[in-house]
Design an enzyme around this catalytic site. Structure first.
Site, mmCIF file in Angstrom:
data_model
loop_
_atom_site.group_PDB
_atom_site.id
_atom_site.type_symbol
_atom_site.label_atom_id
_atom_site.label_comp_id
_atom_site.label_asym_id
_atom_site.label_seq_id
_atom_site.Cartn_x
_atom_site.Cartn_y
_atom_site.Cartn_z
ATOM 1 N N ILE A 267 14.477 -81.224 -15.193
ATOM 2 C CA ILE A 267 15.231 -81.861 -15.939
ATOM 3 C C ILE A 267 14.820 -83.397 -16.170
ATOM 4 O O ILE A 267 15.295 -83.927 -15.101
ATOM 5 C CB ILE A 267 16.729 -81.519 -15.519
ATOM 6 C CG1 ILE A 267 17.115 -80.200 -15.577
ATOM 7 C CG2 ILE A 267 17.732 -82.252 -16.438
ATOM 8 C CD1 ILE A 267 18.750 -80.012 -14.958
ATOM 9 N N PRO A 268 14.146 -83.809 -17.058
ATOM 10 C CA PRO A 268 13.632 -85.038 -17.049
ATOM 11 C C PRO A 268 14.495 -86.222 -17.255
ATOM 12 O O PRO A 268 14.240 -86.980 -18.215
ATOM 13 C CB PRO A 268 12.398 -84.840 -18.043
ATOM 14 C CG PRO A 268 13.117 -84.141 -19.142
ATOM 15 C CD PRO A 268 13.921 -83.171 -18.333
ATOM 16 N N CYS A 269 15.400 -86.484 -16.272
ATOM 17 C CA CYS A 269 16.264 -87.616 -16.404
ATOM 18 C C CYS A 269 15.437 -88.920 -16.271
ATOM 19 O O CYS A 269 15.940 -90.025 -16.485
ATOM 20 C CB CYS A 269 17.266 -87.250 -15.379
ATOM 21 S SG CYS A 269 16.833 -87.536 -13.594
ATOM 22 N N HIS A 270 14.088 -88.930 -15.866
ATOM 23 C CA HIS A 270 13.498 -89.982 -15.505
ATOM 24 C C HIS A 270 12.909 -90.645 -16.734
ATOM 25 O O HIS A 270 12.338 -91.559 -17.019
ATOM 26 C CB HIS A 270 12.143 -89.705 -14.758
ATOM 27 C CG HIS A 270 11.111 -88.700 -15.170
ATOM 28 N ND1 HIS A 270 11.632 -87.171 -15.041
ATOM 29 C CD2 HIS A 270 10.164 -88.864 -16.071
ATOM 30 C CE1 HIS A 270 10.612 -86.526 -15.489
ATOM 31 N NE2 HIS A 270 9.843 -87.432 -16.030
#
Length: 308
Positions: A267-270
């Site tokens: 989950i690419p919250c970056h």
């Protein structure tokens, strides 16, 4: 100039497999620490000028071995990588990604070059499971190295529940990074499972095709679903996500949901940065977030060169 340190590196030799041009390379934790130190120094000294020989000396390697290690990690030379750490690159991502989220929410997304589709499927935990705090659930866990340091991964019978990066005391006590909300579950170590998943997640396929078993509020789940549609190498900001979800005034709530993500990288919250170009905070360290964004950009460049 930062004082050189020869005692910087952890002497442990964990190993992760990274796929590069259909060849397997072993990257251990000591190598990652060298890369981390090199990037930190390059970022600090780049405006005043710094050469690869100086950076190599700082990492305890010859210039030849440093450049080879860096190319193995990033896919491009260190001099080229540094431009992806600049604020100007982040602003370009914001401009170029402005319409990504809206279109992706409608049609899905396939990554650039040979990166596979990045979207994961997911299933939310039931209210009963959340109230029980994991009682009756059997969770398997294990640790491994990634291109961004040591991490721990947890799975249920239905999918991945946690992926978290480890620093400090958590390197010795990894479950301290993942028990939030599921304290009463039965945790069983399964290093073979974790090693297999880490290899798949951080392979050149881009980590797609995994099932996630998520816990969170309805709004958090919606935000994470939107993040799953972000393209590899792209970025967006909190306000854009809020608008895409039909709640344009909820940028702060989106930020809280992003920070509550339990599944790093997948989950690419970056990829959520501030509108002015700063990378912003990150649950697992702002510097790691900036390195992840730059690493993705370098891999996109590498794939595009192969496809030309």
């Amino acid at each position: 100039m930062r004082k050189e340190r020869n005692d910087f590196f952890d002497t442990r030799t964990y190993t992760v497999i990274i796929m590069d041009s259909d060849r397997e390379h072993a990257l251990n934790l000591q190598d990652y620490r060298r890369i981390e130190a090199a990037i930190s120094l390059m970022k600090e000294e780049y405006p005043r000028g710094i050469d690869s020989r100086t950076v190599a000396r700082h990492t305890g390697l010859s210039e030849f071995h440093f450049r080879r290690l860096f190319r193995r990690w990033a896919g491009i030379p260190p001099e080229r990588f540094i431009r992806y750490l600049a604020k100007e690159h982040a602003l370009t991502l914001i401009r170029d990604s402005a319409s990504y989220l809206e279109s992706a929410l409608e049609a899905g997304f396939s990554g650039p070059g040979r990166f596979a589709e990045a979207c994961q499927s997911f299933e939310a935990m039931t209210p009963k499971e959340l109230r029980s705090r994991g009682a009756g659930m059997t969770l398997r866990w294990g640790t491994g190295d990634t291109p961004f340091g040591r991490a721990v991964l947890v799975t249920s019978e239905r999918g991945i529940t946690d992926l978290a990066f480890l620093e400090g005391e958590l390197l010795e006590h990894p479950l301290g990074a993942v028990r939030g909300g599921l304290e009463r579950a039965d945790y069983r170590e399964d290093q073979e499972m974790a090693s297999r998943l880490f290899q798949r997640i951080f392979s050149e396929s881009g980590g797609g095709g995994h099932v996630l078993h998520l816990r969170g509020t309805n709004f958090q789940i919606k935000v994470w679903e939107a993040l799953l549609r972000l393209p590899f190498g792209g970025a967006t900001d909190y306000g854009c996500i809020a608008s895409a979800l039909g709640t344009p005034g909820a940028a702060r709530a989106v930020g809280s949901a992003v920070g509550a993500n339990h599944v790093a990288w997948l989950i690419p919250c970056h990829r959520v940065i501030r509108r002015m170009g700063e990378s912003g905070d990150y649950r697992w360290g702002a510097f790691r977030k900036q390195c992840m964004l730059a690493w993705e950009a370098s891999r996109v460049e590498q794939m595009q060169r192969r496809d030309d």
